[in-house]
Write a protein that holds these residues in place. Structure first.
Motif, PDB file in Angstrom:
ATOM      1  N   GLN A 182       0.831  -1.210   0.000  1.00 48.12           N
ATOM      2  CA  GLN A 182       0.000   0.000   0.000  1.00 48.12           C
ATOM      3  C   GLN A 182       0.862   1.254   0.000  1.00 48.12           C
ATOM      4  N   ILE A 183       1.896   1.273   0.851  1.00 51.87           N
ATOM      5  CA  ILE A 183       2.766   2.452   0.875  1.00 51.87           C
ATOM      6  C   ILE A 183       3.555   2.589  -0.421  1.00 51.87           C
ATOM      7  N   LEU A 184       3.918   1.429  -1.026  1.00 54.90           N
ATOM      8  CA  LEU A 184       4.602   1.488  -2.323  1.00 54.90           C
ATOM      9  C   LEU A 184       3.717   2.110  -3.384  1.00 54.90           C
ATOM     10  N   ALA A 185       2.424   1.767  -3.361  1.00 54.39           N
ATOM     11  CA  ALA A 185       1.493   2.347  -4.335  1.00 54.39           C
ATOM     12  C   ALA A 185       1.343   3.848  -4.112  1.00 54.39           C
ATOM     13  N   GLU A 186       1.273   4.268  -2.836  1.00 53.77           N
ATOM     14  CA  GLU A 186       1.128   5.695  -2.540  1.00 53.77           C
ATOM     15  C   GLU A 186       2.367   6.469  -2.961  1.00 53.77           C
ATOM     16  N   GLN A 187       3.534   5.954  -2.567  1.00 48.94           N
ATOM     17  CA  GLN A 187       4.777   6.631  -2.936  1.00 48.94           C
ATOM     18  C   GLN A 187       5.028   6.539  -4.441  1.00 48.94           C
ATOM     19  N   GLY A 188       4.592   5.428  -5.045  1.00 46.97           N
ATOM     20  CA  GLY A 188       4.803   5.239  -6.469  1.00 46.97           C
ATOM     21  C   GLY A 188       4.136   6.301  -7.310  1.00 46.97           C
ATOM     22  N   ARG A 189       3.007   6.811  -6.820  1.00 47.29           N
ATOM     23  CA  ARG A 189       2.328   7.883  -7.569  1.00 47.29           C
ATOM     24  C   ARG A 189       3.186   9.134  -7.630  1.00 47.29           C
ATOM     25  N   GLN A 190       4.054   9.323  -6.628  1.00 54.04           N
ATOM     26  CA  GLN A 190       4.942  10.486  -6.635  1.00 54.04           C
ATOM     27  C   GLN A 190       6.180  10.256  -7.519  1.00 54.04           C
ATOM     28  N   ALA A 191       6.395   8.998  -7.899  1.00 55.68           N
ATOM     29  CA  ALA A 191       7.505   8.703  -8.805  1.00 55.68           C
ATOM     30  C   ALA A 191       7.089   8.839 -10.255  1.00 55.68           C
ATOM     31  N   TYR A 192       5.772   9.043 -10.466  1.00 56.14           N
ATOM     32  CA  TYR A 192       5.240   9.148 -11.822  1.00 56.14           C
ATOM     33  C   TYR A 192       5.445  10.575 -12.329  1.00 56.14           C
ATOM     34  N   ARG A 193       4.927  10.867 -13.515  1.00 61.57           N
ATOM     35  CA  ARG A 193       5.126  12.178 -14.126  1.00 61.57           C
ATOM     36  C   ARG A 193       4.663  13.306 -13.198  1.00 61.57           C
ATOM     37  N   GLY A 194       5.552  14.244 -12.918  1.00 62.80           N
ATOM     38  CA  GLY A 194       5.181  15.428 -12.151  1.00 62.80           C
ATOM     39  C   GLY A 194       5.140  15.234 -10.656  1.00 62.80           C
ATOM     40  N   GLY A 195       5.393  14.020 -10.136  1.00 62.27           N
ATOM     41  CA  GLY A 195       5.367  13.785  -8.700  1.00 62.27           C
ATOM     42  C   GLY A 195       6.623  14.286  -8.019  1.00 62.27           C
ATOM     43  N   SER A 196       6.568  14.383  -6.696  1.00 59.51           N
ATOM     44  CA  SER A 196       7.694  14.925  -5.932  1.00 59.51           C
ATOM     45  C   SER A 196       8.922  14.033  -6.034  1.00 59.51           C
ATOM     46  N   ILE A 197       8.727  12.709  -6.036  1.00 60.45           N
ATOM     47  CA  ILE A 197       9.875  11.803  -6.147  1.00 60.45           C
ATOM     48  C   ILE A 197      10.525  11.942  -7.511  1.00 60.45           C
ATOM     49  N   ARG A 198       9.703  12.058  -8.530  1.00 64.74           N
ATOM     50  CA  ARG A 198      10.262  12.245  -9.882  1.00 64.74           C
ATOM     51  C   ARG A 198      11.054  13.541  -9.938  1.00 64.74           C
ATOM     52  N   ASP A 199      10.516  14.604  -9.354  1.00 65.73           N
ATOM     53  CA  ASP A 199      11.231  15.882  -9.376  1.00 65.73           C
ATOM     54  C   ASP A 199      12.551  15.786  -8.621  1.00 65.73           C
ATOM     55  N   ALA A 200      12.562  15.004  -7.527  1.00 61.20           N
ATOM     56  CA  ALA A 200      13.772  14.888  -6.711  1.00 61.20           C
ATOM     57  C   ALA A 200      14.861  14.104  -7.434  1.00 61.20           C
ATOM     58  N   LEU A 201      14.468  13.094  -8.210  1.00 62.65           N
ATOM     59  CA  LEU A 201      15.447  12.231  -8.878  1.00 62.65           C
ATOM     60  C   LEU A 201      15.860  12.730 -10.252  1.00 62.65           C
ATOM     61  N   ARG A 202      15.030  13.572 -10.852  1.00 62.33           N
ATOM     62  CA  ARG A 202      15.322  14.033 -12.212  1.00 62.33           C
ATOM     63  C   ARG A 202      16.628  14.813 -12.238  1.00 62.33           C
ATOM     64  N   GLY A 203      17.490  14.466 -13.193  1.00 63.96           N
ATOM     65  CA  GLY A 203      18.760  15.146 -13.323  1.00 63.96           C
ATOM     66  C   GLY A 203      19.843  14.612 -12.414  1.00 63.96           C
ATOM     67  N   GLN A 204      19.577  13.530 -11.695  1.00 61.26           N
ATOM     68  CA  GLN A 204      20.555  12.966 -10.769  1.00 61.26           C
ATOM     69  C   GLN A 204      21.240  11.705 -11.321  1.00 61.26           C
ATOM     70  N   GLY A 205      21.019  11.417 -12.593  1.00 60.96           N
ATOM     71  CA  GLY A 205      21.683  10.274 -13.204  1.00 60.96           C
ATOM     72  C   GLY A 205      20.998   8.950 -12.951  1.00 60.96           C
ATOM     73  N   VAL A 206      19.744   8.967 -12.468  1.00 57.79           N
ATOM     74  CA  VAL A 206      19.004   7.738 -12.235  1.00 57.79           C
ATOM     75  C   VAL A 206      18.195   7.413 -13.487  1.00 57.79           C
ATOM     76  N   HIS A 207      18.470   6.260 -14.084  1.00 57.73           N
ATOM     77  CA  HIS A 207      17.709   5.845 -15.264  1.00 57.73           C
ATOM     78  C   HIS A 207      16.375   5.236 -14.854  1.00 57.73           C
ATOM     79  N   PHE A 208      16.429   4.205 -14.010  1.00 57.31           N
ATOM     80  CA  PHE A 208      15.219   3.521 -13.550  1.00 57.31           C
ATOM     81  C   PHE A 208      15.377   3.153 -12.079  1.00 57.31           C
ATOM     82  N   LEU A 209      14.257   3.145 -11.362  1.00 65.61           N
ATOM     83  CA  LEU A 209      14.249   2.752  -9.962  1.00 65.61           C
ATOM     84  C   LEU A 209      12.916   2.079  -9.662  1.00 65.61           C
ATOM     85  N   SER A 210      12.956   0.885  -9.106  1.00 72.71           N
ATOM     86  CA  SER A 210      11.731   0.210  -8.681  1.00 72.71           C
ATOM     87  C   SER A 210      11.936  -0.399  -7.302  1.00 72.71           C
TER      88      SER A 210
END
Length: 956
Positions: free
Chosen positions: A22-50
């Motif tokens: 459940q927490i993975l699904a909640e946090q996962g939404r922030q890893a999607y387009r425009g989410g806070s996790i995506r914004d935090a990782l963008r430009g940091q050299g991370v190709h994929f993270l699961s």
């Protein structure tokens, strides 16, 4: 730059499974387009993270597994995650009731798994789709390609592809935003497959494998050999020591081989008895998986399999990983698994201390297409790995079957899947193909230096670069493709070029626009132009350039020894007696013009060629030979002067318009059998004449290539400035022979033989004199006059003796399989000698392949010249000696073809070299005597049929 695959596995209580998902699904939404996790990782050299959960099972706890791919080293990758998404990782750990460490980076490092293919390493295997590509480079090259695509779309400049590319280079170089993109970057990942490397490479791979997996045993063997050898040496002398050491080595290695054999037997027994699980996947889990799939261009797969018990399966898993790694390094195209190029990154890993084999993949396209690719293109690799897991479809010898059972494999794969609730991707709208495409666009912009490379670069936009087997039809003269039957009038000119090189080039430059290229249907006329060796020299090719051409072409058809020993042109047919093509009547250029008949013109082709010929004479050239061909019938078959339907059996060029209509024919051959620059039936490129790059300052000719494998990208990686230019590409060698036919003599001989053989028991009874004569002529040709084959119609023409039935010439037959004794179509029949098919080994596809290596593409036409008539024989070949000359010497004019004695081609036998035709029948052989010398050689030559770029180059 370094690249890191990070895999972290942390055990937790299975009771917390639902909370963690459940927490993975909640946090996962922030890893999607425009989410806070995506914004935090963008430009940091991370190709994929699961982040995925592995459910508990059979005494093993559940696991929380983080897998990611990063630019940079391992420490840098861990620091990026610990510094930029600490709250996310903390929340997930807390949901799993895992004690949150104060030093998150150290925790990730301690829980990370290092995999490898060595014996003591944790079994695992990573894969990267575009080696060397950083996230930053992928972003920038995508933007660069988008801008170039806009420029190409708006480009309206005139000139060739290289000129237009130069203008675009100049424009983009002025744009400050893309200044960084105007420097070269490594594109080694666009290279073609390396190939198998042969027997030596395979042996080396086997020896490396033995050393990799059995080094402890080999170490013990070495100690035993050394120990026993020293003991024997001390007690019995040096020779005793050597002997005992050798004996110990032999016995130990024999024991090792026996042990390996026992392992193999155990594996085969297990493969035959292991249970296959056909149960359906969990509906609830599958629904969750499919809800996440197909969201965007890129997808993620998380699969969890359970290993079969026993050390044997652990060993065979390591072996499978090692073999795949060796093939990926030494044989596959960079970034490809076999032929699969849709994967961005993937990995297998066996969680230490468990039986859980994990597979993670970030790939382009749908799940269904991804699995179909595996089933059809890389099934052996998948089978080698997953055959060691429970429930996998039945396999054989570790790497075979298994995944080829497509439906069962896909059902198994679905059962292994876990939902990818938490998944970050740096470029969600970019496929693996597009990553390579954008790199190729950038590199090609900077490096393309020849006309064809520039065209390849433009093809990257909305098209596709030419495959090595794809015909460049606009560069190939139209006669190669046939289909000019509607242009019924024809004329052939044997021409001599001006002695002045510049005058010859000027004429060629003026004439070039009239030469016909392409596979489309011709309109009102078509002009075909080919050059002899002397013609190329008069256009300025020096001795070094000329030396690149085949010896047969340089010597010419009129060479005394070649004519006598290879072509059998002797006696009345020797070159000294020819009307043209020998000595002082030699020709530099062959011009063939065909045209649609026009009212008021006896021969429209002659009229169409008049201006071209007059211009040549104005420049100082001359006409040596002129042969107006017979007007072809508007409808119905074309017949040669003896009255037989002609042109029935022809090779079909793969990739041509005719091939598109009949792809399954036995007559299909690879383009390289007739055209230079393309792979032949065996996959090799024919040798092609080249010139040094400094002799082509305008980069008109394509750079020579040795590439035979099809790839998605032009070969921009070469330093073409130092590579020879391919003068031969899209060209062919043309044979021209004026064969005068004694029609009345041919028919009278057949009537004389019909009288002589009237009562012979081998001749069909009840035939009239004319029918017997027709039967004899058909036996000499191998077909009835209506084109129907003797092999399929041995007793009478398909259309009946009086032509009362419809008759369609047939060609889909096998001499050997259907007529092995030659009782239908005699061995000396013209068509059986010209194309034996499977005669030598009935039904053998291998034999058919050998025969197809010697096929020729016939393009001739019948002619009338006063009272004389005959065939203007013309054919195309990539290799004059292997094709035309082989057919002439080894098949047509051989006195011992197919075990015969003193017997040559029943039609082409000339000047006393004929004289006998053996017709096998159930009543014994029918010997037709005195049936010869009905074809006379009157002139000819060997010519090079250049492609469009080659003609432009020769025109200066």
């Amino acid at each position: 730059m370094d690249f890191t695959y990070l895999t972290v596995a942390v055990p937790f209580s299975g009771a917390r499974q639902e909370a963690v998902d459940q927490i993975l699904a909640e946090q996962g939404r922030q890893a999607y387009r425009g989410g806070s996790i995506r914004d935090a990782l963008r430009g940091q050299g991370v190709h994929f993270l699961s982040i995925t959960t592995v459910p508990e099972d059979d005494g093993h706890s559940a696991f929380l597994v983080l897998e990611s791919s990063h630019d940079g080293g391992k420490a840098q990758a861990i620091n990026v995650l610990a510094r930029h998404i600490p709250e996310t990782l903390t929340a997930i750990l807390q949901a799993a009731q895992i004690s949150v460490p104060s030093d998150l980076a150290r925790f990730l490092r301690d829980q990370s798994i290092e995999t490898g293919t060595k014996l003591r390493a944790v079994p695992g295997l990573p894969h990267r789709g575009a080696p060397g590509m950083t996230v930053d480079r992928i972003y920038k090259e995508e933007a660069f390609a988008r801008r170039l695509r806009e420029m190409v779309a708006r480009d309206r400049s005139d000139g060739g592809a290289l000129h237009r590319l130069g203008l675009i280079r100049a424009r983009i170089a002025d744009e400050v935003a893309f200044k960084e993109m105007m420097t070269k970057a490594d594109v080694g990942f666009l290279a073609p497959a390396k190939g198998g490397g042969g027997l030596a490479s395979l042996l080396g791979m086997v020896l490396r494998g033995v050393g990799n997996f059995f080094w402890p045993v080999l170490g013990v063997v070495a100690l035993l050999v050394l120990g026993f050898g020293l003991w024997a040496g001390v007690t019995g002398g040096i020779w005793a020591g050597i002997g005992i050491a050798a004996l110990t080595a032999v016995l130990a290695l024999a024991a090792l081989l026996a042990w390996i054999g026992a392992l193999y037997v155990a594996l085969r027994r297990a493969e035959k008895t292991d249970e296959v699980d056909d149960s359906p996947p969990d509906y609830k889990v599958l629904s969750e998986v499919m809800q996440i799939e197909d969201d965007g261009v890129v997808n993620h797969l998380a699969g969890i399999s359970k290993m079969k018990p026993g050390r044997l399966r652990r060993l065979s898993l390591r072996l499978a990983f090692w073999v795949i790694a060796q093939l990926a390094t030494r044989q596959f195209r960079p970034g490809f698994l076999g032929e699969i190029g849709t994967i961005h990154s993937a990995r297998w890993v066996l969680v230490p201390g468990t039986d859980k084999l994990l597979f993670f993949s970030n790939y382009s396209g749908s799940w269904e297409s991804y699995l179909e690719d595996f089933i059809t293109k890389a099934n052996s690799g998948l089978t080698g790995v997953w055959s060691n897991t429970i429930g996998f479809p039945r396999t054989s010898n570790l790497f075979f079957d298994g995944a080829t059972d497509g439906d069962r494999f896909k059902r198994w794969a679905r059962r292994q899947q876990r939902p990818s609730y938490f998944w970050y991707r740096a470029y969600p709208n970019t496929t693996a193909h597009q990553v390579r495409l954008h790199a190729a666009i950038r590199h090609g912009l900077l490096t393309a230096s020849t006309e064809d490379e520039a065209q390849d670069w433009f093809d990257l936009f909305g098209s596709r670069p030419r495959r090595t087997r794809s015909l460049e039809t606009d560069e190939i003269q139209k006669i190669v493709f046939g289909g000019m039957r509607r242009l019924q009038d024809g004329v052939f000119y044997g021409l001599r070029l001006p002695e002045n090189t510049q005058a010859a080039r000027n004429w060629l430059r003026e004439t070039l626009p009239t030469v016909s290229f392409g596979d489309g249907k011709p309109l009102d006329s078509a002009h075909i132009l080919a050059l002899s060796a002397t013609g190329l020299a008069r256009l300025g090719l020096n001795k070094v350039d000329m030396a690149q051409f085949p010896v047969a072409f340089l010597q010419g058809m009129d060479d005394e020894k070649r004519a006598a020993r290879v072509l059998m042109d002797t006696g009345e047919d020797e070159p000294a007696r020819w009307k043209w093509g020998n000595g002082t009547s030699g020709v530099d250029l062959a011009l063939m013009v065909v045209a649609r008949p026009a009212q008021g013109l006896e021969n429209a082709a002659v009229d169409s060629a008049a201006q071209t010929v007059a211009a040549l004479q104005k420049h100082g050239g001359a006409v040596v030979a002129k042969i107006a061909t017979r007007q072809l019938p508007k409808e119905g078959p074309v017949r040669e002067p003896f009255g037989f339907v002609d042109g029935v059996s022809q090779p079909i060029l793969r990739g041509s318009r005719r091939w598109a209509q009949d792809q399954t024919s036995r007559d299909v051959v690879e383009p390289g059998e007739f055209l230079l620059g393309y792979p032949d039936n065996r996959g090799f490129l024919p040798v092609s004449p080249c010139v040094p790059p400094e002799r082509d300052p305008d980069n008109i000719l394509p750079a020579r290539t040795s590439k035979t494998a099809d790839t998605d990208w032009p070969d921009f990686q070469r330093d073409t400035a130092s590579i020879a230019r391919d003068l031969g590409r899209n060209g062919s060698f043309m044979v021209v022979r004026q064969l005068e036919q004694a029609v009345e003599k041919f028919h009278q001989q057949s009537l004389d033989q019909a009288d002589r053989l009237e009562t012979h028991p081998g001749v069909p009874p009840g035939l009239s004199r004319d029918q017997r004569a027709t039967w004899i002529r058909a036996k000499a040709v191998g077909r009835w006059p209506d084109g129907s084959s003797l092999t399929r119609h041995p007793h009478e023409p398909a259309g009946g003796w009086a032509g009362e039935k419809d008759s369609v010439p047939d060609n889909d037959f096998l001499h050997g399989q259907e007529d092995p004794a030659g009782r239908r179509c005699p061995f000396s029949a013209h068509i059986r000698r010209s194309n034996p098919r499977d005669s030598f080994e009935p039904g053998s596809e291998k034999q058919m392949g050998i025969v197809n290596r010697h096929r020729i593409l016939r393009i001739g036409r019948p002619y009338d010249e006063g009272a004389a008539q005959g065939l203007l024989f013309m054919c195309l070949n990539a290799d004059l000696e292997r094709q035309f000359e082989f057919v002439q010497q080894t098949w047509a004019m051989s006195r011992h073809f197919h075990g015969l004695t003193e017997e040559v081609d029943a039609i082409l036998g000339r000047g006393g070299k004929g004289g006998q035709l053996t017709v096998p029948t159930e009543a014994g052989p029918v010997i037709v005597e005195g049936f010869n010398d009905v074809v006379r050689m009157c002139g000819g030559g060997y010519f090079f049929l250049p492609g469009r770029s080659a003609l432009r180059y020769l025109a200066g």
